[in-house]
Design an enzyme around this catalytic site. Structure first.
Site, short mmCIF file in Angstrom:
data_model
loop_
_atom_site.label_atom_id
_atom_site.label_comp_id
_atom_site.label_asym_id
_atom_site.label_seq_id
_atom_site.Cartn_x
_atom_site.Cartn_y
_atom_site.Cartn_z
N CYS A 201 -1.60 -2.03 6.37
CA CYS A 201 -2.11 -2.28 7.08
C CYS A 201 -0.96 -3.90 7.15
O CYS A 201 -0.37 -4.22 5.97
CB CYS A 201 -3.00 -3.10 7.21
SG CYS A 201 -3.46 -5.08 7.81
N CYS A 204 -1.95 -7.66 5.74
CA CYS A 204 -2.63 -7.49 3.98
C CYS A 204 -1.99 -6.39 3.08
O CYS A 204 -2.32 -6.06 2.03
CB CYS A 204 -3.72 -8.04 4.27
SG CYS A 204 -4.78 -6.03 4.34
N CYS A 217 -8.14 -2.28 10.30
CA CYS A 217 -7.99 -3.12 8.11
C CYS A 217 -9.13 -3.25 7.90
O CYS A 217 -10.23 -4.12 8.13
CB CYS A 217 -6.95 -4.01 8.10
SG CYS A 217 -6.97 -4.50 6.06
N CYS A 220 -8.90 -7.08 5.37
CA CYS A 220 -8.81 -7.94 5.95
C CYS A 220 -9.38 -8.43 7.32
O CYS A 220 -9.27 -9.46 8.27
CB CYS A 220 -6.58 -8.46 6.12
SG CYS A 220 -6.37 -7.90 7.62
N ASP A 338 22.99 7.48 6.76
CA ASP A 338 21.51 8.32 6.05
C ASP A 338 20.85 9.66 7.22
O ASP A 338 20.52 9.03 7.49
CB ASP A 338 20.47 7.24 5.12
CG ASP A 338 20.02 7.60 4.62
OD1 ASP A 338 19.14 9.01 4.19
OD2 ASP A 338 19.14 6.74 4.28
#
Length: 412
Positions: A201, A204, A217, A220, A338
Protein backbone atom coordinates in the site's frame (compact mmCIF):
# COMPACT_ATOMS: atom_id res chain seq x y z
CA UNK A 1 -6.47 27.20 -16.89
CA UNK A 2 -5.46 29.12 -19.96
CA UNK A 3 -4.11 32.48 -18.96
CA UNK A 4 -3.99 35.74 -20.81
CA UNK A 5 -2.99 36.04 -24.44
CA UNK A 6 -0.80 39.11 -24.05
CA UNK A 7 1.94 39.41 -26.66
CA UNK A 8 5.37 38.16 -25.67
CA UNK A 9 7.78 40.68 -24.21
CA UNK A 10 10.89 41.71 -26.13
CA UNK A 11 12.95 39.47 -23.87
CA UNK A 12 10.69 36.47 -24.48
CA UNK A 13 10.75 37.07 -28.24
CA UNK A 14 14.55 37.22 -28.16
CA UNK A 15 14.65 33.98 -26.18
CA UNK A 16 12.36 32.24 -28.69
CA UNK A 17 14.43 33.49 -31.65
CA UNK A 18 17.72 32.45 -30.05
CA UNK A 19 16.30 29.04 -29.18
CA UNK A 20 15.11 28.42 -32.73
CA UNK A 21 18.53 29.47 -34.07
CA UNK A 22 20.31 27.08 -31.71
CA UNK A 23 17.96 24.27 -32.76
CA UNK A 24 18.62 24.98 -36.44
CA UNK A 25 22.40 24.84 -35.88
CA UNK A 26 22.00 21.52 -34.05
CA UNK A 27 19.93 20.06 -36.89
CA UNK A 28 22.41 21.28 -39.50
CA UNK A 29 25.19 19.57 -37.57
CA UNK A 30 23.25 16.30 -37.63
CA UNK A 31 22.71 16.20 -33.87
CA UNK A 32 19.00 15.51 -33.86
CA UNK A 33 15.94 17.76 -33.85
CA UNK A 34 17.61 20.46 -31.74
CA UNK A 35 14.55 20.82 -29.52
CA UNK A 36 16.43 20.27 -26.27
CA UNK A 37 19.36 22.60 -26.94
CA UNK A 38 16.96 25.17 -28.39
CA UNK A 39 14.84 25.07 -25.26
CA UNK A 40 17.84 25.31 -22.98
CA UNK A 41 19.10 28.41 -24.76
CA UNK A 42 15.65 30.01 -24.65
CA UNK A 43 15.15 29.29 -20.95
CA UNK A 44 18.60 30.64 -20.15
CA UNK A 45 17.59 33.98 -21.68
CA UNK A 46 14.11 33.98 -20.13
CA UNK A 47 13.62 31.54 -17.21
CA UNK A 48 9.86 32.27 -17.21
CA UNK A 49 9.44 31.55 -20.92
CA UNK A 50 7.57 28.26 -20.49
CA UNK A 51 4.84 29.96 -18.47
CA UNK A 52 4.65 32.84 -20.98
CA UNK A 53 4.33 30.51 -23.97
CA UNK A 54 1.53 28.55 -22.29
CA UNK A 55 -0.40 31.67 -21.29
CA UNK A 56 -2.87 31.58 -24.19
CA UNK A 57 -3.35 27.80 -24.25
CA UNK A 58 -5.68 25.30 -22.63
CA UNK A 59 -3.02 22.77 -21.62
CA UNK A 60 -3.16 19.01 -21.06
CA UNK A 61 -0.19 17.37 -19.35
CA UNK A 62 0.39 13.62 -19.80
CA UNK A 63 2.74 11.70 -17.53
CA UNK A 64 3.50 8.04 -16.86
CA UNK A 65 6.30 5.50 -17.00
CA UNK A 66 4.86 3.89 -20.14
CA UNK A 67 2.51 5.10 -22.86
CA UNK A 68 2.79 8.86 -22.44
CA UNK A 69 4.07 9.57 -25.97
CA UNK A 70 1.27 7.55 -27.56
CA UNK A 71 -1.41 8.98 -25.27
CA UNK A 72 -0.17 12.51 -25.95
CA UNK A 73 -0.57 11.83 -29.67
CA UNK A 74 -4.07 10.37 -29.25
CA UNK A 75 -5.27 13.30 -27.13
CA UNK A 76 -3.79 15.77 -29.61
CA UNK A 77 -5.66 14.10 -32.49
CA UNK A 78 -8.91 14.14 -30.52
CA UNK A 79 -8.61 17.82 -29.53
CA UNK A 80 -7.91 18.88 -33.12
CA UNK A 81 -11.65 18.37 -33.58
CA UNK A 82 -12.09 21.48 -31.41
CA UNK A 83 -9.20 23.66 -32.56
CA UNK A 84 -5.49 23.87 -33.43
CA UNK A 85 -3.08 21.98 -31.18
CA UNK A 86 0.60 22.36 -30.34
CA UNK A 87 2.33 19.29 -28.90
CA UNK A 88 5.79 17.88 -28.21
CA UNK A 89 4.94 14.99 -30.51
CA UNK A 90 8.48 13.57 -30.69
CA UNK A 91 8.72 13.03 -26.95
CA UNK A 92 11.17 15.76 -25.79
CA UNK A 93 9.42 15.83 -22.42
CA UNK A 94 11.60 17.84 -20.04
CA UNK A 95 11.22 21.63 -19.62
CA UNK A 96 13.67 22.50 -22.42
CA UNK A 97 11.96 20.25 -24.97
CA UNK A 98 8.51 21.40 -23.87
CA UNK A 99 9.57 25.04 -24.23
CA UNK A 100 10.79 24.38 -27.78
CA UNK A 101 7.49 22.73 -28.69
CA UNK A 102 5.35 25.56 -27.32
CA UNK A 103 7.51 28.17 -29.06
CA UNK A 104 6.07 26.91 -32.34
CA UNK A 105 2.45 27.10 -31.23
CA UNK A 106 1.54 30.79 -31.25
CA UNK A 107 -1.65 30.11 -33.23
CA UNK A 108 -2.72 27.06 -31.22
CA UNK A 109 -5.68 26.86 -28.88
CA UNK A 110 -4.62 23.70 -27.04
CA UNK A 111 -1.27 22.48 -25.76
CA UNK A 112 -0.98 18.70 -25.34
CA UNK A 113 2.27 18.09 -23.53
CA UNK A 114 4.06 14.89 -22.56
CA UNK A 115 6.00 15.42 -19.32
CA UNK A 116 8.75 13.28 -17.79
CA UNK A 117 7.52 11.90 -14.47
CA UNK A 118 10.18 13.71 -12.43
CA UNK A 119 9.29 17.13 -13.89
CA UNK A 120 5.50 16.89 -13.76
CA UNK A 121 4.86 19.00 -10.66
CA UNK A 122 7.21 21.79 -11.78
CA UNK A 123 5.79 21.97 -15.29
CA UNK A 124 2.25 21.99 -13.87
CA UNK A 125 3.14 24.99 -11.72
CA UNK A 126 4.46 26.82 -14.78
CA UNK A 127 1.73 26.14 -17.34
CA UNK A 128 -1.44 25.94 -15.19
CA UNK A 129 -2.96 22.98 -17.06
CA UNK A 130 -6.68 22.49 -17.50
CA UNK A 131 -6.22 18.70 -17.39
CA UNK A 132 -3.54 16.24 -16.30
CA UNK A 133 -3.54 12.59 -17.40
CA UNK A 134 -1.76 10.08 -15.11
CA UNK A 135 -1.44 6.60 -16.63
CA UNK A 136 0.92 4.39 -14.60
CA UNK A 137 4.10 4.21 -12.53
CA UNK A 138 6.64 1.37 -12.60
CA UNK A 139 10.37 0.81 -12.22
CA UNK A 140 12.44 2.54 -14.89
CA UNK A 141 16.02 3.88 -15.25
CA UNK A 142 17.01 2.41 -11.90
CA UNK A 143 20.32 4.26 -11.69
CA UNK A 144 18.77 7.73 -11.61
CA UNK A 145 15.01 7.55 -11.19
CA UNK A 146 13.35 7.69 -7.82
CA UNK A 147 11.85 4.51 -6.38
CA UNK A 148 8.26 4.32 -7.60
CA UNK A 149 6.58 5.13 -4.29
CA UNK A 150 8.85 8.17 -3.86
CA UNK A 151 7.85 9.31 -7.34
CA UNK A 152 4.18 8.85 -6.49
CA UNK A 153 4.73 10.92 -3.34
CA UNK A 154 6.28 13.74 -5.42
CA UNK A 155 3.21 13.69 -7.66
CA UNK A 156 0.90 13.63 -4.63
CA UNK A 157 2.60 16.59 -2.98
CA UNK A 158 3.29 18.55 -6.17
CA UNK A 159 -0.26 18.25 -7.54
CA UNK A 160 -2.08 18.71 -4.25
CA UNK A 161 -4.62 21.48 -4.65
CA UNK A 162 -4.17 21.76 -8.42
CA UNK A 163 -6.93 23.54 -10.37
CA UNK A 164 -6.58 20.96 -13.15
CA UNK A 165 -9.00 18.11 -13.72
CA UNK A 166 -6.83 15.04 -13.14
CA UNK A 167 -7.69 11.99 -15.27
CA UNK A 168 -6.13 9.03 -13.47
CA UNK A 169 -5.88 5.26 -13.82
CA UNK A 170 -7.74 3.78 -10.84
CA UNK A 171 -6.21 0.35 -11.46
CA UNK A 172 -2.67 1.49 -10.57
CA UNK A 173 -2.48 1.92 -6.75
CA UNK A 174 0.51 4.27 -7.02
CA UNK A 175 -1.33 6.54 -9.44
CA UNK A 176 -4.51 6.38 -7.36
CA UNK A 177 -2.63 7.41 -4.23
CA UNK A 178 -0.82 10.23 -6.04
CA UNK A 179 -4.02 11.58 -7.58
CA UNK A 180 -6.14 11.26 -4.45
CA UNK A 181 -4.67 14.54 -3.12
CA UNK A 182 -6.18 16.43 -6.06
CA UNK A 183 -9.54 18.21 -5.68
CA UNK A 184 -11.04 17.07 -9.00
CA UNK A 185 -10.28 13.58 -10.32
CA UNK A 186 -11.88 11.63 -13.16
CA UNK A 187 -11.12 7.96 -12.49
CA UNK A 188 -10.60 5.59 -15.42
CA UNK A 189 -10.58 1.79 -15.21
CA UNK A 190 -7.69 1.46 -17.65
CA UNK A 191 -6.22 -1.80 -16.28
CA UNK A 192 -2.76 -2.75 -15.07
CA UNK A 193 -0.88 -5.72 -16.52
CA UNK A 194 2.37 -5.18 -14.61
CA UNK A 195 1.70 -5.38 -10.87
CA UNK A 196 5.16 -6.03 -9.42
CA UNK A 197 5.65 -2.42 -8.32
CA UNK A 198 2.33 -2.21 -6.50
CA UNK A 199 1.97 -5.06 -4.01
CA UNK A 200 2.32 -2.83 -0.95
CA UNK A 201 0.00 0.00 0.00
CA UNK A 202 1.51 3.35 -0.99
CA UNK A 203 -0.36 5.03 1.86
CA UNK A 204 0.77 2.86 4.80
CA UNK A 205 3.08 0.10 3.52
CA UNK A 206 0.64 -2.72 4.23
CA UNK A 207 0.08 -5.59 1.81
CA UNK A 208 -2.50 -4.83 -0.87
CA UNK A 209 -5.22 -7.39 -1.41
CA UNK A 210 -6.10 -7.95 -5.07
CA UNK A 211 -9.39 -9.84 -5.47
CA UNK A 212 -10.12 -10.01 -9.20
CA UNK A 213 -9.65 -6.61 -10.80
CA UNK A 214 -10.10 -4.82 -7.47
CA UNK A 215 -7.45 -3.82 -4.93
CA UNK A 216 -7.40 -2.49 -1.42
CA UNK A 217 -5.39 -2.29 1.80
CA UNK A 218 -6.67 -4.26 4.79
CA UNK A 219 -4.58 -2.16 7.17
CA UNK A 220 -5.52 1.46 6.39
CA UNK A 221 -8.54 1.04 4.15
CA UNK A 222 -7.04 2.76 1.10
CA UNK A 223 -8.68 1.16 -1.89
CA UNK A 224 -9.45 1.41 -5.59
CA UNK A 225 -11.66 4.45 -6.19
CA UNK A 226 -14.97 4.11 -8.08
CA UNK A 227 -14.54 4.83 -11.78
CA UNK A 228 -16.63 6.80 -14.26
CA UNK A 229 -14.81 5.74 -17.45
CA UNK A 230 -13.68 2.20 -18.24
CA UNK A 231 -11.96 0.09 -20.85
CA UNK A 232 -14.18 -2.92 -21.53
CA UNK A 233 -12.63 -5.15 -24.18
CA UNK A 234 -12.83 -3.24 -27.45
CA UNK A 235 -15.04 -0.49 -26.02
CA UNK A 236 -14.76 2.64 -23.91
CA UNK A 237 -17.56 2.82 -21.38
CA UNK A 238 -18.46 6.49 -20.86
CA UNK A 239 -20.00 7.95 -17.67
CA UNK A 240 -23.49 7.87 -19.21
CA UNK A 241 -23.20 4.11 -19.69
CA UNK A 242 -22.78 4.22 -23.48
CA UNK A 243 -20.09 1.89 -24.85
CA UNK A 244 -18.13 3.41 -27.74
CA UNK A 245 -16.07 1.10 -29.99
CA UNK A 246 -12.29 1.52 -30.06
CA UNK A 247 -10.96 0.96 -33.57
CA UNK A 248 -7.26 1.76 -33.53
CA UNK A 249 -4.53 1.04 -36.03
CA UNK A 250 -2.14 0.85 -33.07
CA UNK A 251 -1.94 -2.69 -31.65
CA UNK A 252 -2.55 -4.12 -28.22
CA UNK A 253 -4.51 -3.76 -25.00
CA UNK A 254 -2.23 -1.01 -23.68
CA UNK A 255 -3.12 1.28 -26.58
CA UNK A 256 -6.84 0.66 -26.01
CA UNK A 257 -6.25 1.77 -22.42
CA UNK A 258 -4.45 4.86 -23.72
CA UNK A 259 -7.44 5.56 -25.96
CA UNK A 260 -9.88 5.24 -23.04
CA UNK A 261 -7.89 7.77 -21.02
CA UNK A 262 -7.62 10.04 -24.07
CA UNK A 263 -11.39 9.96 -24.58
CA UNK A 264 -11.91 10.95 -20.94
CA UNK A 265 -9.50 13.87 -21.38
CA UNK A 266 -11.11 14.98 -24.64
CA UNK A 267 -14.53 15.05 -22.98
CA UNK A 268 -13.26 17.70 -20.53
CA UNK A 269 -12.75 19.95 -23.56
CA UNK A 270 -16.19 19.21 -25.00
CA UNK A 271 -15.11 16.64 -27.61
CA UNK A 272 -17.66 13.81 -27.85
CA UNK A 273 -16.28 10.26 -27.27
CA UNK A 274 -17.36 9.10 -30.73
CA UNK A 275 -15.59 12.04 -32.38
CA UNK A 276 -12.48 11.59 -30.21
CA UNK A 277 -12.18 7.86 -30.90
CA UNK A 278 -12.79 8.24 -34.62
CA UNK A 279 -9.97 10.78 -34.85
CA UNK A 280 -7.62 8.44 -32.98
CA UNK A 281 -8.05 5.87 -35.74
CA UNK A 282 -5.91 8.06 -38.02
CA UNK A 283 -2.80 7.36 -35.88
CA UNK A 284 -0.79 4.58 -37.53
CA UNK A 285 2.53 4.99 -35.72
CA UNK A 286 3.97 7.23 -33.02
CA UNK A 287 7.55 8.52 -33.46
CA UNK A 288 8.37 5.34 -35.42
CA UNK A 289 6.77 2.97 -32.92
CA UNK A 290 4.70 0.21 -34.54
CA UNK A 291 5.99 1.14 -38.02
CA UNK A 292 6.63 -1.73 -40.44
CA UNK A 293 9.77 -1.03 -42.48
CA UNK A 294 11.20 -3.01 -45.38
CA UNK A 295 14.91 -3.70 -44.92
CA UNK A 296 17.16 -6.26 -46.62
CA UNK A 297 14.13 -8.01 -48.08
CA UNK A 298 12.30 -8.41 -44.76
CA UNK A 299 9.43 -6.56 -43.07
CA UNK A 300 10.61 -5.25 -39.71
CA UNK A 301 7.96 -4.13 -37.20
CA UNK A 302 9.51 -1.69 -34.74
CA UNK A 303 8.40 -1.97 -31.12
CA UNK A 304 9.74 0.14 -28.25
CA UNK A 305 10.05 -1.34 -24.75
CA UNK A 306 12.05 0.52 -22.10
CA UNK A 307 11.38 -1.32 -18.84
CA UNK A 308 9.80 -4.53 -17.49
CA UNK A 309 6.23 -3.22 -17.70
CA UNK A 310 6.80 -2.13 -21.29
CA UNK A 311 8.34 -5.46 -22.30
CA UNK A 312 5.40 -7.33 -20.77
CA UNK A 313 2.92 -5.35 -22.87
CA UNK A 314 5.08 -5.65 -25.98
CA UNK A 315 5.33 -9.44 -25.78
CA UNK A 316 1.54 -9.58 -26.06
CA UNK A 317 1.76 -7.85 -29.47
CA UNK A 318 4.17 -10.12 -31.30
CA UNK A 319 3.06 -12.84 -33.68
CA UNK A 320 3.49 -16.40 -32.52
CA UNK A 321 6.35 -18.73 -33.49
CA UNK A 322 8.08 -19.16 -35.85
CA UNK A 323 8.19 -15.37 -36.42
CA UNK A 324 11.79 -14.26 -35.71
CA UNK A 325 12.36 -11.74 -32.91
CA UNK A 326 15.24 -9.27 -32.82
CA UNK A 327 16.06 -7.80 -29.39
CA UNK A 328 18.31 -4.75 -28.92
CA UNK A 329 19.30 -3.23 -25.58
CA UNK A 330 21.57 -0.27 -24.82
CA UNK A 331 22.38 1.31 -21.45
CA UNK A 332 23.26 4.89 -22.32
CA UNK A 333 22.28 7.99 -20.39
CA UNK A 334 18.79 8.23 -21.91
CA UNK A 335 18.14 4.54 -21.15
CA UNK A 336 19.57 4.40 -17.66
CA UNK A 337 22.90 2.63 -17.23
CA UNK A 338 21.63 -0.07 -14.84
CA UNK A 339 20.56 -3.19 -16.75
CA UNK A 340 19.49 -5.23 -13.70
CA UNK A 341 15.89 -4.71 -14.85
CA UNK A 342 16.48 -7.36 -17.52
CA UNK A 343 16.07 -9.96 -14.77
CA UNK A 344 12.54 -8.73 -14.04
CA UNK A 345 11.33 -9.52 -17.59
CA UNK A 346 9.78 -12.92 -18.31
CA UNK A 347 11.58 -13.79 -21.54
CA UNK A 348 10.17 -17.32 -21.54
CA UNK A 349 7.22 -15.79 -23.42
CA UNK A 350 9.53 -15.81 -26.44
CA UNK A 351 9.99 -19.60 -26.36
CA UNK A 352 9.80 -21.08 -29.85
CA UNK A 353 10.78 -17.87 -31.64
CA UNK A 354 14.15 -17.64 -33.41
CA UNK A 355 15.85 -14.87 -31.38
CA UNK A 356 18.71 -12.58 -32.36
CA UNK A 357 20.36 -10.21 -29.88
CA UNK A 358 22.18 -6.95 -30.71
CA UNK A 359 22.92 -3.63 -29.01
CA UNK A 360 25.54 -2.23 -26.65
CA UNK A 361 24.47 -4.61 -23.89
CA UNK A 362 23.83 -7.67 -26.00
CA UNK A 363 25.95 -9.84 -23.71
CA UNK A 364 23.94 -8.80 -20.63
CA UNK A 365 20.80 -9.78 -22.50
CA UNK A 366 22.40 -13.01 -23.72
CA UNK A 367 23.13 -14.09 -20.15
CA UNK A 368 19.52 -13.39 -19.19
CA UNK A 369 18.20 -15.44 -22.14
CA UNK A 370 20.62 -18.27 -21.34
CA UNK A 371 19.29 -18.47 -17.79
CA UNK A 372 15.73 -18.45 -19.17
CA UNK A 373 16.64 -21.52 -21.22
CA UNK A 374 15.99 -19.90 -24.61
CA UNK A 375 17.78 -20.51 -27.90
CA UNK A 376 19.23 -17.31 -29.34
CA UNK A 377 22.00 -15.92 -31.51
CA UNK A 378 24.22 -12.95 -30.65
CA UNK A 379 24.81 -10.77 -33.72
CA UNK A 380 27.19 -7.90 -34.35
CA UNK A 381 24.59 -5.56 -35.83
CA UNK A 382 21.11 -5.32 -37.31
CA UNK A 383 22.31 -6.30 -40.80
CA UNK A 384 23.73 -9.61 -39.57
CA UNK A 385 20.59 -10.29 -37.55
CA UNK A 386 18.20 -9.53 -40.41
CA UNK A 387 20.22 -11.52 -42.93
CA UNK A 388 20.12 -14.54 -40.60
CA UNK A 389 16.31 -14.58 -40.72
CA UNK A 390 14.18 -16.03 -43.51
CA UNK A 391 12.22 -13.72 -45.80
CA UNK A 392 9.08 -12.36 -44.21
CA UNK A 393 8.27 -10.52 -41.00
CA UNK A 394 10.64 -9.83 -38.08
CA UNK A 395 9.46 -8.45 -34.74
CA UNK A 396 12.01 -5.92 -33.47
CA UNK A 397 11.93 -4.93 -29.79
CA UNK A 398 14.39 -2.30 -28.56
CA UNK A 399 14.83 0.06 -25.65
CA UNK A 400 15.08 3.81 -26.13
CA UNK A 401 18.50 4.59 -27.67
CA UNK A 402 18.67 1.17 -29.32
CA UNK A 403 15.36 2.02 -31.01
CA UNK A 404 16.79 5.33 -32.26
CA UNK A 405 19.93 3.54 -33.52
CA UNK A 406 17.76 1.10 -35.47
CA UNK A 407 15.64 3.85 -37.02
CA UNK A 408 18.75 5.66 -38.23
CA UNK A 409 20.26 2.48 -39.65
CA UNK A 410 17.22 1.28 -41.54
CA UNK A 411 16.19 4.71 -42.75
CA UNK A 412 12.97 5.18 -40.79
Amino acid sequence: MAGNSEPLSARAKLAVTAGKAAAAVSRAAGRGSGSVIGGRVALKLDPDLLARLAGHLDVVLVSATNGKTTTTRLIAEALRAAGPVVSNALGANMPAGITSALAGGSDARYGVIEVDEKYLAGVARDVHPKAIALLNLSRDQLDRAAETRMLAEKWREGLSGTDAVVVANADDPLVAWAASSCPTVVWVAAGQEWKDDAWSCPACGGVLQRPGDDWGCGDCGFRRPPTTWALKGDYVLAPDGVAWPIQLQLPGRANKANAATSAAVAAIFGVHPQTALERMYAVQAVAGRYDVVQYLGRDLRLLLAKNPAGWLETFSLIDGPPTPVLLSVNARGADGTDTSWLWDVDYTRLAGHPICVIGDRKLDLAVRLEVAGLDFRVCEDVDEAVNSAPAGKIEVIANYTAFQDLRRRIGN
